[in-house]
Design a protein around this motif. Structure first.
Motif, PDB file in Angstrom:
ATOM      1  N   GLY A   1     -14.118   7.641 -11.349  1.00 16.85           N
ATOM      2  CA  GLY A   1     -13.334   8.864 -11.527  1.00 16.85           C
ATOM      3  C   GLY A   1     -13.250   9.189 -13.007  1.00 16.85           C
ATOM      4  O   GLY A   1     -12.237   8.959 -13.658  1.00 16.85           O
TER       5      GLY A   1
ATOM      6  N   THR B   1     -10.956   8.976 -21.240  1.00 15.89           N
ATOM      7  CA  THR B   1     -10.606   7.549 -21.302  1.00 15.89           C
ATOM      8  C   THR B   1     -11.829   6.725 -21.717  1.00 15.89           C
ATOM      9  O   THR B   1     -11.721   5.804 -22.535  1.00 15.89           O
TER      10      THR B   1
ATOM     11  N   GLU C   1     -18.443   9.778 -11.750  1.00 12.33           N
ATOM     12  CA  GLU C   1     -17.683  10.965 -11.345  1.00 12.33           C
ATOM     13  C   GLU C   1     -18.388  11.638 -10.160  1.00 12.33           C
ATOM     14  O   GLU C   1     -19.587  11.878 -10.212  1.00 12.33           O
TER      15      GLU C   1
HETATM   16  C1  LIG Z   1      -7.352  11.487 -11.970  1.00 12.89           C
HETATM   17  S1  LIG Z   1      -8.983  11.989 -12.273  1.00 12.89           S
HETATM   18  C2  LIG Z   1      -9.606  10.721 -13.332  1.00 12.89           C
HETATM   19  C3  LIG Z   1      -9.052  10.701 -14.732  1.00 12.89           C
HETATM   20  C4  LIG Z   1      -9.782   9.772 -15.682  1.00 12.89           C
HETATM   21  N1  LIG Z   1     -10.063   8.470 -15.062  1.00 12.89           N
HETATM   22  C5  LIG Z   1      -9.029   9.539 -16.970  1.00 12.89           C
HETATM   23  O1  LIG Z   1      -8.551   8.411 -17.186  1.00 12.89           O
HETATM   24  O2  LIG Z   1      -8.929  10.493 -17.751  1.00 12.89           O
HETATM   25  C6  LIG Z   1      -9.780  11.542 -10.763  1.00 12.89           C
HETATM   26  C7  LIG Z   1     -11.272  11.870 -10.773  1.00 12.89           C
HETATM   27  O3  LIG Z   1     -11.873  11.115  -9.732  1.00 12.89           O
HETATM   28  C8  LIG Z   1     -12.928  11.876  -9.187  1.00 12.89           C
HETATM   29  N2  LIG Z   1     -13.228  11.283  -7.865  1.00 12.89           N
HETATM   30  C9  LIG Z   1     -12.540  11.422  -6.706  1.00 12.89           C
HETATM   31  N3  LIG Z   1     -13.109  10.716  -5.723  1.00 12.89           N
HETATM   32  C10 LIG Z   1     -14.194  10.095  -6.282  1.00 12.89           C
HETATM   33  C11 LIG Z   1     -15.182   9.200  -5.782  1.00 12.89           C
HETATM   34  N4  LIG Z   1     -15.174   8.807  -4.501  1.00 12.89           N
HETATM   35  N5  LIG Z   1     -16.132   8.741  -6.636  1.00 12.89           N
HETATM   36  C12 LIG Z   1     -16.142   9.137  -7.943  1.00 12.89           C
HETATM   37  N6  LIG Z   1     -15.229   9.991  -8.467  1.00 12.89           N
HETATM   38  C13 LIG Z   1     -14.268  10.454  -7.654  1.00 12.89           C
HETATM   39  C14 LIG Z   1     -12.346  13.284  -9.164  1.00 12.89           C
HETATM   40  O4  LIG Z   1     -13.354  14.268  -9.057  1.00 12.89           O
HETATM   41  C15 LIG Z   1     -11.585  13.334 -10.483  1.00 12.89           C
HETATM   42  O5  LIG Z   1     -12.382  13.845 -11.538  1.00 12.89           O
END
Ligand SMILES: C[S@@+](CC[C@H](N)C(=O)[O-])C[C@H]1O[C@@H](n2cnc3c(N)ncnc32)[C@H](O)[C@@H]1O
Length: 193
Positions: free
Chosen positions: A48, A54, A69
């Motif tokens: 994600g 980050t 992502e």
């Molecule tokens: C809360 S944000 C992440 C923020 C980031 N980790 C940070 O620390 O700034 C969640 C992200 O997870 C992605 N996401 C959701 N399900 C996912 C999956 N199964 N595999 C990869 N990415 C995913 C979403 O598209 C979104 O961009």
């Protein structure tokens, strides 16, 4: 009856969330950096990426950063945002499908930031929360010492496709790892926390 049970699970889980003060994004990153330094991590793996902010911070601390992502538009932004760091690799796909292949070549202390959680309006993978699949892949890796941080502990309430915090704890402890919750993060490792 089902709503009644869910209500009790909600309460029980909530009382398990010790020290549940929410942190601002920069405070969360400071905490992740603290864990990276304390564990001597040489790799940082994030599921994600969102826009890669980050990963950029952690690229200053560890040798290698892998971030995954699911959403192609977010992955593109993350790639551009992280372009100045040669040690960051941004991959686009569902973490549950591509994590295993991407970490297979890693070795040594590795900090994981598992943040691939579905939120309304975002791209959804096979499930709203692929945490068990991700943990299984990490625990089965033969050459890394994992330290795992999972964001949004307060949301593990056994609703909306998220497992309960108690079931995550059972899973983690059955694989010989410690589990605790601090500042809305689940912390998993083999060291005393
Ligand atoms: C809360 S944000 C992440 C923020 C980031 N980790 C940070 O620390 O700034 C969640 C992200 O997870 C992605 N996401 C959701 N399900 C996912 C999956 N199964 N595999 C990869 N990415 C995913 C979403 O598209 C979104 O961009």
């Amino acid at each position: 009856m089902k709503s009644f049970l869910k209500f009790w699970f909600y309460l029980i889980n909530w009382t398990r969330i010790h020290d549940s003060i929410l942190l601002a994004p920069f405070e969360k990153r400071d905490r992740i950096i603290y864990f990276a330094k304390r564990s001597g991590s040489v790799n940082f793996v994030e599921t994600g990426s969102y826009h890669g902010d980050t990963s950029k911070e952690l690229a200053r601390i560890v040798d290698r950063v892998i971030t995954i992502e699911i959403d192609p538009a977010n992955a593109e932004v993350a790639k551009n945002n992280c372009a100045e760091f040669s040690n960051i690799s941004v991959f686009c796909g569902p973490s549950e499908d591509i994590l295993g292949g991407l970490i297979s070549g890693l070795a040594g202390p590795t900090l994981f930031w598992l943040d691939a959680h579905y939120q309304i309006g975002m791209t959804k993978g096979k499930s709203a929360c692929p945490l068990f699949l991700e943990l299984d892949i990490i625990f089965n890796h033969p050459r890394i010492s994992p330290i795992i941080l999972v964001d949004d502990a307060r949301k593990f309430l056994w609703i909306n496709g998220w497992p309960s915090l108690a079931s995550v704890r059972r899973f983690v402890e059955s694989r010989g790892y410690s589990f605790r919750v601090s500042h809305d993060m689940i912390c998993i490792g083999k060291f005393s926390m």
